[in-house]
Design an enzyme around this catalytic site. Structure first.
Site, PDB file in Angstrom:
ATOM      1  N   SER A 193       0.828  -1.195   0.000  1.00  0.00           N
ATOM      2  CA  SER A 193       0.000   0.000   0.000  1.00  0.00           C
ATOM      3  C   SER A 193       0.873   1.259   0.000  1.00  0.00           C
ATOM      4  O   SER A 193       1.747   1.399  -0.852  1.00  0.00           O
ATOM      5  CB  SER A 193      -0.958  -0.039   1.188  1.00  0.00           C
ATOM      6  N   ASP A 405      -8.639  -5.399  -6.180  1.00  0.00           N
ATOM      7  CA  ASP A 405      -8.311  -4.210  -5.386  1.00  0.00           C
ATOM      8  C   ASP A 405      -8.657  -2.950  -6.177  1.00  0.00           C
ATOM      9  O   ASP A 405      -8.062  -2.695  -7.230  1.00  0.00           O
ATOM     10  CB  ASP A 405      -6.821  -4.246  -5.038  1.00  0.00           C
ATOM     11  N   HIS A 461      -6.905  -5.606  -1.339  1.00  0.00           N
ATOM     12  CA  HIS A 461      -5.920  -4.658  -0.817  1.00  0.00           C
ATOM     13  C   HIS A 461      -5.713  -4.938   0.682  1.00  0.00           C
ATOM     14  O   HIS A 461      -6.534  -4.549   1.501  1.00  0.00           O
ATOM     15  CB  HIS A 461      -6.422  -3.226  -1.007  1.00  0.00           C
TER      16      HIS A 461
END
Length: 484
Positions: A193, A405, A461
């Protein structure tokens, strides 16, 4: 009466005493640059039955001016061959998400046993797909204000991308000085991330430090990035083509918004009425989705406001209203992933747990999985130049994306990788786990550099939380230089 005369020996003794005191003061000031302030070997943990079947160490390393910032870490030794297996420094995203989240929800040796846990007694079980089976991993709470990391002064909490990277580089230098047996291990910097911003900066600092002869020399081999933020504008802008590919918006709406907004969905001219109208339609289509993984249900009262097309929300912050869940009479239906995060709040804020981990009393007010109130300023808006520089230096790179995601869509990630203009050495092809397609991958090269890009089928994610078995197979093969 005249004062007694001092002998030359007395003067010499006084001079030597002053010199010794000066040297001692200098040593006190310099020592923090070379030692770990504290480290504790953990053999048992509340919530896990019996002794831990792996070596766990926790501790603090002081960084910054006069060690004002105290970075907390969890170190898990490899279950394979610790002296030969890679050493990985892992950073969870956010910024502000604790590395313990990565440890228990993604790639570490423990996970919560949800069937056996209760609100008063969270229980652990072993993760059969822990990356620590093939690597020594340092899970670092960075930047300061994350997890159990803290600063001694309020000024120490003011943070930027580049300062965070510099402090993490200082951390790994000091940690290796205190753990010299790992200085020869292949070193990889990894994260997911928002860590996609700081990891390449850290890698470049390590590389430059090696070239400048800074000690200790590090056996840097490369880096690993999962669902990474790279060029934030482009990452968020790619949500529109991602939504179209996933049939979340119609062909007609997609063609209209491309034309009316001219491909720009973040910095919008408010007077461009057709573009604004199309964006409202898109937001209406996606606002009821859980963008961390569009195949999973969303929780209205545990999630923040609906995701607008250009927003920077990270699903890591999806449990902002965890107090509501704690007081709720029962977990509502349908099940939502953010319910899993309840247990880590209960566990990490328990005083017995903090004593077991060696947490300094009074260093933090309350542990949060992701600290949304950091005093943090983004000052790096693209890491492409860092990637280009590291490619020229010949490092290995593994970049992976979950194909469900929508926070950092694979569409944007693959686009910036292609913009590097590398040679395709292995074209798009499936990779398998247990005879089933686990995803798709391709490899790029430039001289000695090898960049592997992998899509994890069904991943969100970030991918290891959703597809732990497949992601373990991916990292095990990549560390061993095998094809995926």
């Amino acid at each position: 009466m005249a004062p007694p005369l001092r002998s030359e020996a007395d003067n010499d003794s006084k001079y030597l005493t002053k010199m010794l005191l000066s040297c001692l003061l200098l040593l006190i000031l310099l020592l923090p640059n070379y030692i770990v302030v504290s480290q504790t070997i953990i053999s048992t943990l509340p919530g896990f039955p019996g002794d831990l079947p792996f070596k766990l160490e926790t501790g603090y390393v002081g960084v910054g001016e006069l060690d004002d910032v105290q970075l907390f870490y969890y170190f898990v030794e490899s279950g394979g061959s610790p002296k030969d297996d890679p050493l990985v420094l892992w950073l969870t995203g956010g910024p502000g998400c604790s590395a313990f989240s990565g440890l228990v929800y993604e790639i570490g040796p423990l996970s919560f046993d949800f069937t056996e846990s209760s609100k008063s007694s969270p229980t652990f079980k072993l993760n059969p797909y822990s990356w620590t089976k093939v690597a020594n991993i340092i899970f670092l709470d960075a930047p300061v204000g994350t997890g159990f990391s803290y600063a001694k002064s309020w000024e120490g909490y003011n943070m930027t991308d580049t300062l965070s990277a510099a402090q993490t580089y200082e951390f790994i230098r000091k940690w290796l000085m205190a753990h010299p047996t790992f200085q020869r291990n292949p070193l990889y910097i990894a994260g997911d991330s928002y860590s996609g911003i700081v990891v390449p900066i850290i890698v470049e600092k390590i590389s430059d430090g090696n070239e400048a002869g800074r000690k200790p020399a590090m056996n840097l081999q490369g880096y690993v990035l999962g669902d990474p933020t790279t060029v934030p504008h482009d990452d968020y802008n790619s949500r529109i083509p991602f939504a179209h590919r996933k049939t979340l918006i119609s062909d007609e709406l997609y063609e209209s918004i491309k034309t009316n907004c001219n491909g720009e969905y973040i910095n919008i001219d408010p007077t461009n009425t057709p573009c604004v109208s199309d964006l409202i339609a898109v937001t209406e289509c996606i606002s009821k989705l859980y963008t961390g993984n569009i195949l999973e249900p969303t929780c209205s009262y545990l999630s923040p406001k609906p995701l607008a097309v250009g927003s920077k929300w990270d699903p890591s912050y999806g449990e902002d209203s965890v107090d509501l869940l704690l007081t709720a009479p029962q977990i509502p239906k349908p099940w939502c992933r953010s319910y899993n995060y309840l247990f880590v709040y209960i566990w990490a804020n328990n005083k017995t747990v903090q004593e077991a981990l060696g947490i300094r009393e009074g260093s933090i007010k309350e542990w949060t999985r992701c600290n949304a109130s950091l005093s943090y300023t983004d000052n790096v808006f693209s890491t492409l130049d860092y990637h280009r520089n590291l490619i020229k230096k010949g490092y290995r790179m593994l970049i992976y994306s979950g194909d469900q995601d929508m926070v950092i869509p694979y569409v944007g990630t693959h686009a910036w990788i292609k913009s590097l203009n590398l040679t395709v050495s292995e074209d798009w092809e499936p990779w398998f786990v247990d005879g089933q397609v686990a995803g798709y991958a391709m490899e790029y090269n430039y001289k000695k550099c090898r960049l592997r890009y992998a899509i994890v089928k069904g991943g969100g994610h970030t991918a290891p939380e959703y597809k732990p078995k497949e992601c373990f197979a991916m990292i095990e093969r990549w560390f061993a230089y095998y094809p995926l």
